[in-house]
Design a protein around this motif. Sequence first.
Motif, short mmCIF file in Angstrom:
data_model
loop_
_atom_site.label_atom_id
_atom_site.label_comp_id
_atom_site.label_asym_id
_atom_site.label_seq_id
_atom_site.Cartn_x
_atom_site.Cartn_y
_atom_site.Cartn_z
N VAL A 1 -7.53 -34.06 29.26
CA VAL A 1 -6.95 -33.23 28.21
C VAL A 1 -6.89 -31.80 28.74
O VAL A 1 -7.89 -31.27 29.23
N ALA A 2 -5.74 -31.16 28.64
CA ALA A 2 -5.57 -29.77 29.05
C ALA A 2 -5.18 -28.94 27.85
O ALA A 2 -4.34 -29.36 27.04
N VAL A 3 -5.78 -27.76 27.73
CA VAL A 3 -5.56 -26.89 26.57
C VAL A 3 -5.09 -25.52 27.06
O VAL A 3 -5.70 -24.92 27.94
N PHE A 4 -4.01 -25.03 26.44
CA PHE A 4 -3.47 -23.70 26.69
C PHE A 4 -3.54 -22.94 25.38
O PHE A 4 -2.82 -23.28 24.44
N THR A 5 -4.42 -21.93 25.28
CA THR A 5 -4.62 -21.26 24.00
C THR A 5 -3.48 -20.30 23.69
O THR A 5 -2.88 -20.35 22.61
N ASN A 6 -3.19 -19.37 24.60
CA ASN A 6 -2.19 -18.34 24.37
C ASN A 6 -1.97 -17.58 25.68
O ASN A 6 -2.67 -17.83 26.67
N LEU A 7 -1.04 -16.65 25.66
CA LEU A 7 -0.79 -15.83 26.85
C LEU A 7 -0.47 -14.40 26.43
O LEU A 7 0.45 -14.16 25.65
N ILE B 1 -2.53 -29.84 24.94
CA ILE B 1 -2.66 -29.09 23.69
C ILE B 1 -2.22 -27.67 23.98
O ILE B 1 -2.82 -26.99 24.83
N ILE B 2 -1.17 -27.21 23.32
CA ILE B 2 -0.51 -25.98 23.74
C ILE B 2 -0.27 -25.07 22.54
O ILE B 2 0.39 -25.45 21.58
N GLY B 3 -0.81 -23.86 22.64
CA GLY B 3 -0.48 -22.83 21.67
C GLY B 3 0.94 -22.36 21.88
O GLY B 3 1.31 -21.95 22.98
N VAL B 4 1.75 -22.41 20.83
CA VAL B 4 3.19 -22.16 20.99
C VAL B 4 3.65 -20.88 20.28
O VAL B 4 4.83 -20.71 20.01
N ASP B 5 2.72 -19.96 20.03
CA ASP B 5 3.09 -18.73 19.35
C ASP B 5 3.68 -17.68 20.28
O ASP B 5 4.18 -16.65 19.82
N GLU B 6 3.63 -17.91 21.60
CA GLU B 6 4.31 -17.06 22.57
C GLU B 6 5.41 -17.86 23.25
O GLU B 6 5.33 -19.10 23.32
N PRO B 7 6.42 -17.20 23.78
CA PRO B 7 7.52 -17.93 24.42
C PRO B 7 7.06 -18.82 25.57
O PRO B 7 7.61 -19.91 25.76
N GLU B 8 6.05 -18.37 26.31
CA GLU B 8 5.58 -19.18 27.44
C GLU B 8 4.97 -20.49 26.99
O GLU B 8 5.18 -21.54 27.59
N GLY B 9 4.18 -20.44 25.91
CA GLY B 9 3.60 -21.67 25.40
C GLY B 9 4.66 -22.62 24.86
O GLY B 9 4.59 -23.84 25.07
N LEU B 10 5.65 -22.06 24.16
CA LEU B 10 6.74 -22.89 23.64
C LEU B 10 7.50 -23.54 24.79
O LEU B 10 7.86 -24.73 24.72
N PHE B 11 7.73 -22.78 25.84
CA PHE B 11 8.41 -23.32 27.03
C PHE B 11 7.59 -24.42 27.67
O PHE B 11 8.12 -25.48 28.04
N LEU B 12 6.28 -24.20 27.80
CA LEU B 12 5.41 -25.19 28.43
C LEU B 12 5.38 -26.48 27.61
O LEU B 12 5.45 -27.59 28.17
N ALA B 13 5.30 -26.36 26.29
CA ALA B 13 5.31 -27.56 25.44
C ALA B 13 6.61 -28.33 25.61
O ALA B 13 6.61 -29.57 25.67
N VAL C 1 9.24 -37.52 19.37
CA VAL C 1 7.89 -37.85 18.95
C VAL C 1 7.13 -38.26 20.20
O VAL C 1 7.35 -39.34 20.75
N ASP C 2 6.26 -37.37 20.69
CA ASP C 2 5.52 -37.60 21.92
C ASP C 2 4.07 -37.17 21.67
O ASP C 2 3.74 -35.99 21.70
N ASP C 3 3.20 -38.15 21.41
CA ASP C 3 1.82 -37.85 21.07
C ASP C 3 1.00 -37.32 22.23
O ASP C 3 -0.16 -36.97 22.06
N ARG C 4 1.60 -37.22 23.40
CA ARG C 4 0.87 -36.62 24.52
C ARG C 4 0.83 -35.11 24.41
O ARG C 4 0.05 -34.47 25.11
N VAL C 5 1.66 -34.54 23.54
CA VAL C 5 1.71 -33.09 23.35
C VAL C 5 1.30 -32.75 21.92
O VAL C 5 1.88 -33.28 20.96
N ILE C 6 0.29 -31.89 21.78
CA ILE C 6 -0.13 -31.41 20.47
C ILE C 6 0.14 -29.91 20.43
O ILE C 6 -0.41 -29.15 21.23
N ARG C 7 0.99 -29.50 19.51
CA ARG C 7 1.34 -28.09 19.40
C ARG C 7 0.42 -27.40 18.40
O ARG C 7 0.14 -27.95 17.33
N VAL C 8 -0.01 -26.19 18.77
CA VAL C 8 -0.93 -25.41 17.94
C VAL C 8 -0.26 -24.09 17.59
O VAL C 8 0.38 -23.46 18.45
N SER C 9 -0.42 -23.66 16.33
CA SER C 9 0.20 -22.40 15.93
C SER C 9 -0.55 -21.78 14.76
O SER C 9 -1.18 -22.48 13.95
#
Length: 462
Positions: free
Chosen positions: A185-191, A222-234, A242-250
């Motif tokens: 599991v990999a987590v990206f909080t924000n940038l 698990i990717i924080g998508v409140d910045e453009p980079e996180g949205l791009f990464l997700a 529908v892809d349960d391998r990606v969990i978006r956080v906001s």
Amino acid sequence: MIPVRGFDGATVVVLGLGRSGLTAARALRAGGAHVLAWDDGAKGREAAEAEGFEVRNPTQPGALDGVTTLVTSPGIPHLYPAPHPAIAAALAAGVAVDNDIGLFFRSLGWGDSVPRVVAITGSNGKSTTSALLHHVLTQAGRRAHLAGNIGRGVLDLDPPGTDDVIVLELSSYQTELARSLTPDVAVFTNLTPDHLDRHGGYGGYFAAKRRLFAEGGPDRAIIGVDEPEGLFLAGQMQEALVDDRVIRVSLGKLSGPGWLVTARKGWLAETRKGRQVASVDLRDIPGLPGRHNHQNACCAWAAARALGLAPREIEAGLRSYPGLPHRSQRIAERGGVTYVNDSKATNVDAAAQALQAFDRIRWICGGLQKDGGLAALHPHLARVARAYVIGREAQAFALALGPDVETDICTDMATAVARAAADSGPGETVLLAPAAASFDQYDSFERRGEDFVACVAALGAD
């Protein structure tokens, strides 16, 4: 200790003999490698010699003959603003360069016991998210270990079992260079901007974080998508609507049929396939004050769910979480005034998040400013009754705050705490959130926070 595998009989140089470096040297030797050790400081070299390691300067002619890999500590630059001479020599000689995180992942698949690994990165919140997830897991009865940029050095852990979970906090320094990155599991909080000189700019900084997801392909992202980079990464990680391998956080409103975890107005909500499956009121949890901690809670919730925990187990862990030292840490309440130590708020964005968590603030700030200035703080200064500025350049820091906030040039922590305490009244918060590095007065943000705690304690002794 986890013995490093794949280097039996090989000659490896370890550069930098602090906590992670000396541990890497021991783990390499335990795995059968011939270890050459080097540190620019005499103290580090003496420590290595005391443990029987051969000390050799890798920049000397012929020093890298027969060497397969150079393992470097994370704080040593390898590209920007300029490579360390030993790393430059290794690259010129065709010697592979790695770090202890790469060695750890390389060694995971060599035994019968293969634990699950959660790796957490991002600009802000990764320490709290890591510690919070570790707490939730242990409270739920799972055997969990906390390591990496927090807790123990990863190779210093005891060999884990198959049912264990290793929670790793990883900085951009660590993700940028590790040759193997294969978390479950990999987590990206924000940038937000940080360490830009080390990474050659904002794009390089994001690229360093992105490697955690691109190199090995985690089972869950698990990717924080409140910045453009996180949205791009997700978007890069997702392969279907529908892809349960990606969990978006906001911290805002998300829609769509995917797996979403959001926190709006203090309420955490988990949604899957367009249907809410769980919610928690975070507002009354003392260990998680403010929007930034609500984002941390979302990331930890998502990771725990990816590991199979039930919502009720996770909520119980969130409610019992005591908080981390130096990160929105409530250390005292006297006369209706709350004292909060957020010394880890070493950049403008982290300080802005801290300012949003409290009303009527007596703000202790200042230190070694980072690139970008303080303008991003201006929208959040309305809650500040007065700023008590510390640091060797306190006057310049106070001027950069602008005319809309009243400032008091204190220079040192004891003066700032005493004046803030004298000025404050019931319902107010004395908040240490420096928005700057500590190195003009302290050797770490921890020492700065400890000084704040000691000064607050001294108030009660008078």
